[in-house]
Design a protein around this motif. Structure first.
Motif, short mmCIF file in Angstrom:
data_model
loop_
_atom_site.label_atom_id
_atom_site.label_comp_id
_atom_site.label_asym_id
_atom_site.label_seq_id
_atom_site.Cartn_x
_atom_site.Cartn_y
_atom_site.Cartn_z
N SER A 13 0.83 -1.22 0.00
CA SER A 13 0.00 0.00 0.00
C SER A 13 0.86 1.26 0.00
O SER A 13 0.44 2.30 -0.53
CB SER A 13 -0.95 0.00 1.20
OG SER A 13 -0.21 -0.08 2.41
N TRP A 14 2.05 1.15 0.59
CA TRP A 14 2.94 2.32 0.61
C TRP A 14 3.32 2.76 -0.81
O TRP A 14 3.49 3.95 -1.08
CB TRP A 14 4.22 2.00 1.41
CG TRP A 14 5.05 0.92 0.81
CD1 TRP A 14 4.97 -0.42 1.04
CD2 TRP A 14 6.09 1.09 -0.17
NE1 TRP A 14 5.88 -1.11 0.28
CE2 TRP A 14 6.59 -0.21 -0.46
CE3 TRP A 14 6.64 2.18 -0.81
CZ2 TRP A 14 7.61 -0.42 -1.38
CZ3 TRP A 14 7.66 1.98 -1.73
CH2 TRP A 14 8.14 0.69 -1.99
N ALA A 15 3.44 1.78 -1.72
CA ALA A 15 3.84 2.09 -3.10
C ALA A 15 2.78 2.94 -3.81
O ALA A 15 3.11 3.78 -4.65
CB ALA A 15 4.09 0.80 -3.88
N PHE A 16 1.50 2.71 -3.48
CA PHE A 16 0.43 3.49 -4.09
C PHE A 16 0.60 4.98 -3.78
O PHE A 16 0.56 5.82 -4.68
CB PHE A 16 -0.93 3.00 -3.58
CG PHE A 16 -2.09 3.82 -4.07
CD1 PHE A 16 -2.62 3.63 -5.34
CD2 PHE A 16 -2.66 4.80 -3.27
CE1 PHE A 16 -3.68 4.38 -5.80
CE2 PHE A 16 -3.73 5.56 -3.71
CZ PHE A 16 -4.24 5.35 -4.98
N PHE A 17 0.78 5.30 -2.50
CA PHE A 17 0.92 6.71 -2.11
C PHE A 17 2.22 7.31 -2.64
O PHE A 17 2.27 8.49 -3.00
CB PHE A 17 0.87 6.83 -0.58
CG PHE A 17 -0.46 6.45 -0.01
CD1 PHE A 17 -1.52 7.35 -0.02
CD2 PHE A 17 -0.67 5.20 0.52
CE1 PHE A 17 -2.76 7.01 0.49
CE2 PHE A 17 -1.91 4.84 1.04
CZ PHE A 17 -2.96 5.74 1.02
N PHE A 18 3.27 6.48 -2.71
CA PHE A 18 4.54 6.97 -3.26
C PHE A 18 4.40 7.35 -4.73
O PHE A 18 4.85 8.42 -5.16
CB PHE A 18 5.61 5.89 -3.09
CG PHE A 18 6.94 6.26 -3.68
CD1 PHE A 18 7.77 7.18 -3.04
CD2 PHE A 18 7.37 5.72 -4.88
CE1 PHE A 18 8.99 7.54 -3.59
CE2 PHE A 18 8.59 6.07 -5.43
CZ PHE A 18 9.40 6.99 -4.78
N LEU A 19 3.75 6.49 -5.51
CA LEU A 19 3.59 6.75 -6.95
C LEU A 19 2.67 7.93 -7.22
O LEU A 19 2.93 8.74 -8.11
CB LEU A 19 3.05 5.49 -7.64
CG LEU A 19 4.04 4.32 -7.73
CD1 LEU A 19 3.32 3.04 -8.13
CD2 LEU A 19 5.17 4.64 -8.70
N ILE A 20 1.59 8.05 -6.44
CA ILE A 20 0.70 9.21 -6.60
C ILE A 20 1.44 10.48 -6.23
O ILE A 20 1.28 11.53 -6.88
CB ILE A 20 -0.57 9.06 -5.74
CG1 ILE A 20 -1.37 7.83 -6.17
CG2 ILE A 20 -1.45 10.30 -5.85
CD1 ILE A 20 -1.88 7.87 -7.58
N GLY A 21 2.26 10.41 -5.17
CA GLY A 21 3.07 11.57 -4.80
C GLY A 21 4.01 11.98 -5.91
O GLY A 21 4.15 13.17 -6.24
#
Length: 210
Positions: A129-137
């Motif tokens: 799930s951390w990767a989702f927020f990283f990519l959106i960021g």
């Protein structure tokens, strides 16, 4: 005007005739025909510069390519979702850079980020799930570089930085570097920070207009 309409009608009839011929002779699959239809719309755009034909053509091609990939690769890896989201994002980016419509820059960067996440999360079975927020960021940083940096407006860096920082916390928690009790505090702190930043942006805008 009548001559232009007649030319367009002729082009459309030729394309329909070719498609029906190929369909009757089973030379191409339905998905390949879909791509061919999309190419036909692009031909109309390059001849007559109709924006609707450009949008329609690119979206139809993306759907056709996605369907082909979905049929060819029936594995747990979500190649079809990746292809569709990234392809759709590319469509919006092409429209943004060719037509300079600012609203298209947001889906142009965010959709590929979501597409990459769907691919990564289908490959790796762990907590991602951390990767989702990283990519959106990261997508917000791309939005800033493409559109807002030249204006001297840095607001996309705010949600981008917050999302990347949030993804870092999620990653540390997934690796048990930060314990759940600390995360409990963060889970209340970061939405409060978003509210404060939002209020400041609205206040600055009101103050600037006054």
């Amino acid at each position: 005007m009548g001559k232009r309409n007649n030319d367009l009608l002729g082009i459309i009839l030729i394309l329909i005739g070719v498609l029906i011929f190929l369909l009757n002779t089973d030379l191409l699959s339905g998905n390949a025909l879909l791509i061919l239809i999309g190419v036909g719309f692009l031909v109309i755009y390059f001849i007559r510069r109709y924006i609707w034909s450009l949008i329609s053509g690119m979206i139809i091609i993306v759907v056709g390519v996605t369907s082909i990939i979905d049929d060819a690769f029936s594995t747990r890896i979500d190649l079809a979702g990746f292809t569709f989201l990234v392809g759709l994002g590319i469509v919006f980016l092409v429209l943004y850079f060719t037509k300079r419509i600012m609203g298209f820059v947001f889906p142009g960067f965010i959709l590929p980020a979501v597409g990459i996440y769907t691919l990564v999360s289908s490959i790796y079975t762990g907590e991602m799930s951390w990767a989702f927020f990283f990519l959106i960021g990261l997508s917000f940083y791309g939005i800033y570089i493409a559109e807002f940096m030249k204006r001297g407006n840095s607001w996309p860096l705010i949600p981008g930085t917050i999302l990347i920082a949030f993804s870092a916390f999620l990653y540390l928690i997934s690796k048990d570097i930060i314990k759940a009790s600390f995360w409990k505090v963060i889970s209340y702190a970061w939405p409060a920070l978003l509210i404060i930043v939002g209020i400041k942006i609205i206040y600055d805008n009101v103050k600037r207009k006054a």
